[in-house]
Scaffold this motif. Structure first.
Motif, mmCIF file in Angstrom:
data_model
loop_
_atom_site.group_PDB
_atom_site.id
_atom_site.type_symbol
_atom_site.label_atom_id
_atom_site.label_comp_id
_atom_site.label_asym_id
_atom_site.label_seq_id
_atom_site.Cartn_x
_atom_site.Cartn_y
_atom_site.Cartn_z
ATOM 1 N N ALA A 88 0.834 -1.214 0.000
ATOM 2 C CA ALA A 88 0.000 0.000 0.000
ATOM 3 C C ALA A 88 0.864 1.257 0.000
ATOM 4 C CB ALA A 88 -0.936 0.003 1.207
ATOM 5 N N PHE A 205 7.472 12.488 -4.214
ATOM 6 C CA PHE A 205 6.454 13.028 -5.106
ATOM 7 C C PHE A 205 6.844 12.939 -6.579
ATOM 8 C CE2 PHE A 205 2.758 15.534 -5.981
ATOM 9 C CZ PHE A 205 1.937 15.247 -4.910
ATOM 10 N N LYS B 165 0.406 12.744 6.506
ATOM 11 C CA LYS B 165 0.135 11.298 6.480
ATOM 12 C C LYS B 165 -1.267 11.047 5.960
ATOM 13 C CE LYS B 165 1.750 8.424 9.746
ATOM 14 N NZ LYS B 165 2.215 7.889 11.071
ATOM 15 N N PRO B 174 -5.552 -1.713 4.294
ATOM 16 C CA PRO B 174 -4.984 -0.497 3.712
ATOM 17 C C PRO B 174 -4.843 -0.603 2.193
ATOM 18 C CG PRO B 174 -3.274 -1.735 4.862
ATOM 19 C CD PRO B 174 -4.576 -2.439 5.121
ATOM 20 N N LEU B 176 -3.981 2.397 0.477
ATOM 21 C CA LEU B 176 -2.994 3.426 0.174
ATOM 22 C C LEU B 176 -2.459 4.014 1.472
ATOM 23 C CD1 LEU B 176 -1.736 5.601 -1.796
ATOM 24 C CD2 LEU B 176 -3.769 6.942 -1.302
ATOM 25 N N LEU B 177 -1.155 3.984 1.616
ATOM 26 C CA LEU B 177 -0.505 4.595 2.774
ATOM 27 C C LEU B 177 0.537 5.564 2.241
ATOM 28 C CD1 LEU B 177 0.085 1.351 4.880
ATOM 29 C CD2 LEU B 177 -1.707 3.064 5.228
ATOM 30 N N ASP B 178 0.506 6.758 2.770
ATOM 31 C CA ASP B 178 1.367 7.785 2.213
ATOM 32 C C ASP B 178 1.877 8.648 3.369
ATOM 33 O OD1 ASP B 178 1.710 9.102 -0.715
ATOM 34 O OD2 ASP B 178 1.651 10.655 0.818
ATOM 35 N N ARG B 179 3.163 8.872 3.393
ATOM 36 C CA ARG B 179 3.729 9.713 4.451
ATOM 37 C C ARG B 179 4.807 10.567 3.819
ATOM 38 N NH1 ARG B 179 8.212 9.165 7.532
ATOM 39 N NH2 ARG B 179 8.229 10.171 9.567
ATOM 40 N N LEU B 180 4.643 11.877 3.945
ATOM 41 C CA LEU B 180 5.597 12.804 3.340
ATOM 42 C C LEU B 180 6.092 13.751 4.426
ATOM 43 C CD1 LEU B 180 6.848 14.031 0.696
ATOM 44 C CD2 LEU B 180 4.858 15.510 0.614
ATOM 45 N N GLY B 193 11.773 14.008 -5.013
ATOM 46 C CA GLY B 193 10.699 14.451 -4.121
ATOM 47 C C GLY B 193 10.033 15.706 -4.652
ATOM 48 N N ALA B 201 0.022 18.417 -4.910
ATOM 49 C CA ALA B 201 -1.392 18.156 -4.705
ATOM 50 C C ALA B 201 -1.727 16.731 -5.102
ATOM 51 C CB ALA B 201 -2.207 19.134 -5.553
ATOM 52 N N THR B 202 -2.693 16.152 -4.395
ATOM 53 C CA THR B 202 -3.075 14.765 -4.652
ATOM 54 C C THR B 202 -4.593 14.645 -4.697
ATOM 55 O OG1 THR B 202 -1.130 14.044 -3.416
ATOM 56 C CG2 THR B 202 -2.784 12.380 -3.857
#
Lengths: 224, 277
Positions: A88, A205, B165, B174, B176-180, B193, B201-202
């Motif tokens: 994921a 990104f 997050k 889950p 989609l897991l996203d952490r920036l 990055g 933007a997402t």
């Protein structure tokens, strides 16, 4: 400490000659080159460094470590949960597919090498190359720290070899880059093994956009 | 009533809990709980049955120590579309961290979360989390447009630290897991990055078919003032924009929203009127 035999096993595990097709993936580099984000060794180095500082430290290394320990304890429930987290966290379809395809190829190889549990756990480890890597390292008595060095090195070497063909660069330029980035591998592993559960995860990104665009890139030779 | 509860050193603790349910042929705001400076305007119905509402944060800006909590729950067969009338701002901080936590539960229903952008002033310290729990056949379309500094006045984001997050689950799994993490210059300029771009933007939408993905791909090519890409991961359409224009990010997302909405939730896109102002 790593034994001499385990060291040889590690060299085997990270060898580019392992028939799992590592050289067929570029992880978005093929599109990044077309978009002129990567034009020369300097750009390539910056691209790889930025992934080493984010994804490798905060996603790959800590999850490899957790897979190593959970598979080592025969805890396939926990291992399965970490594989789900890893899948994921792959930012695009292609990056996730690469994780799975390499996982399937590696699990087939481990089964052919008669590695215990590779066959029974195939449904699990065939979803993730990190899981297969952890299982092989456990079986060959490679300590987790050294396994992580091998994992990061092999990722780096494969991407540099792909990029050398795509940009293109001379073989020597590629080798120079590997020589320059090697100290960073040590730093990344050291930090990655300290990451707490709640800090796991890293999004890059531009990588995510490059990989997304690669999915519909008109002319492409690489699978990611 | 909005009750302001400043709590000393820890800043504003604001909370907005909304629960939408389906009554005969329309979605209603069945429950509302608010604490501190977060509010919702009276829902309205510009299209049949769908409940539209504006979420308001009257102070407009968030400072270190503040925490905003948004909890939206959408019950079976209901359909809510929420947006915000203006940009959210996270101001510089002398050290305290600001927080914004969004938690959405969509139970065999549909939620659209289409807010204006969030702007981070130089030296902002913040953590933003979005956790979306979908149940059964739930549909979700949501976006976040972030801007580091204010590029229109030539301001850059001096090293602050912001953690983003996002976690999207369906039936507890889950997808989609996203952490920036943006912490200082290295993260701002990282090559794979943010590449020194202030706006990222997402857009997330699910469920989405591979055929629908193909219709969205062309929108992401040749985007002005930035670069965009779209992928389909675990049934979730993920569109990403990286560039220097929040207006461009919104234009792209609104175009894609109009193209995909009928397929995702069966409704022709009706742009909230506030977007035209």
């Amino acid at each position: 400490m790593i034994t001499n035999l385990a060291l040889v096993r590690l060299l085997h595990l990270v060898s580019p000659s392992l028939p799992i097709g590592s050289f067929t993936y570029s992880q978005g580099i093929e599109w990044a080159v077309e978009a002129a984000w990567i034009k020369n060794p300097h750009d390539l180095r910056a691209w790889l460094e930025s992934q080493l500082h984010s994804g490798m430290i905060y996603l790959d290394v800590p999850i490899l470590q957790r897979l190593y320990h959970s598979l080592g304890a025969d805890d396939i429930i926990v291992a399965g949960a970490w594989i789900t987290v890893l899948l994921a966290s792959r930012e695009t379809y292609e990056l996730q597919l690469e994780e799975k395809n390499r996982g399937r190829a590696l699990s087939d190889l481990l089964i052919a090498l008669d590695i215990p549990r590779a066959a029974t756990w195939k449904p699990l480890i065939a979803q993730s190359q990190a899981a297969g890597f952890a299982l092989a390292a456990l079986h060959w008595n490679i300590p987790v720290e050294q396994a992580a060095y091998g994992y990061v090195w092999s990722w780096l070497e494969n991407l540099v070899l792909s990029a050398v063909k795509i940009i293109p660069l001379g073989q020597t330029q590629g080798q120079k880059l590997l020589e320059q980035l090697s100290p960073l591998v040590a730093e990344v592993v050291e930090q990655g093994l300290q990451v707490a559960d709640e800090d796991i995860g890293a999004a890059s990104f531009a990588l995510a956009i490059a990989s997304s665009r690669h999915e519909s890139q008109y002319t492409r030779l690489f699978r990611s | 009533m909005i009750k302001a509860l400043p709590s000393g050193e820890s800043g504003w603790q604001a909370e907005l809990r909304l629960e939408f349910t389906q009554r005969s042929n329309k979605t209603v705001l069945a429950k509302r709980h608010q604490r501190g400076p977060l509010a919702i305007q009276r829902p309205f119905y510009p299209e049949a049955g769908v409940c539209h509402a504006y979420v308001l944060h009257p102070p407009g800006g968030v400072v270190g120590g503040d925490a905003l909590h948004l909890h939206f729950k959408v019950e079976p067969h209901a359909h809510a579309l929420l947006t915000t009338p203006g940009a959210s701002k996270f101001y510089r901080s002398a050290g305290l961290q600001a927080a914004q936590h969004q938690q959405f539960h969509v139970n065999d229903a549909c939620l659209e979360w289409l807010p204006q952008e969030t702007i981070f002033f130089p030296n902002a310290q913040a953590v933003l989390t979005s956790t979306i729990h979908l149940q059964g056949s739930a549909q979700y379309i949501g976006w976040e447009v972030y801007c580091l500094g204010r590029p229109v006045i030539g301001e850059t984001f001096q090293p602050g630290k912001v953690v983003f997050k996002t976690a999207l689950y369906r039936d507890a799994k889950p997808l989609l897991l996203d952490r920036l993490v943006v912490n200082g210059e290295r993260d701002l300029f990282s090559a794979a990055g943010l590449r020194g771009q202030p706006v990222f933007a997402t857009l997330l939408a699910t469920p989405v078919s591979p055929e629908l993905l193909e219709t969205v791909q062309p929108f992401c090519e040749g985007v002005a003032l930035g670069t965009a890409g779209v992928t389909l991961l675990n049934g979730v359409l993920i569109v990403r924009y990286l560039g220097n224009s929040t207006a461009q990010a919104h234009r792209l997302f609104r175009t894609i929203w109009q193209a995909i909405r009928p397929a995702v939730n069966g409704h022709v896109a009706t742009a909230p009127r506030i977007w035209n102002t």
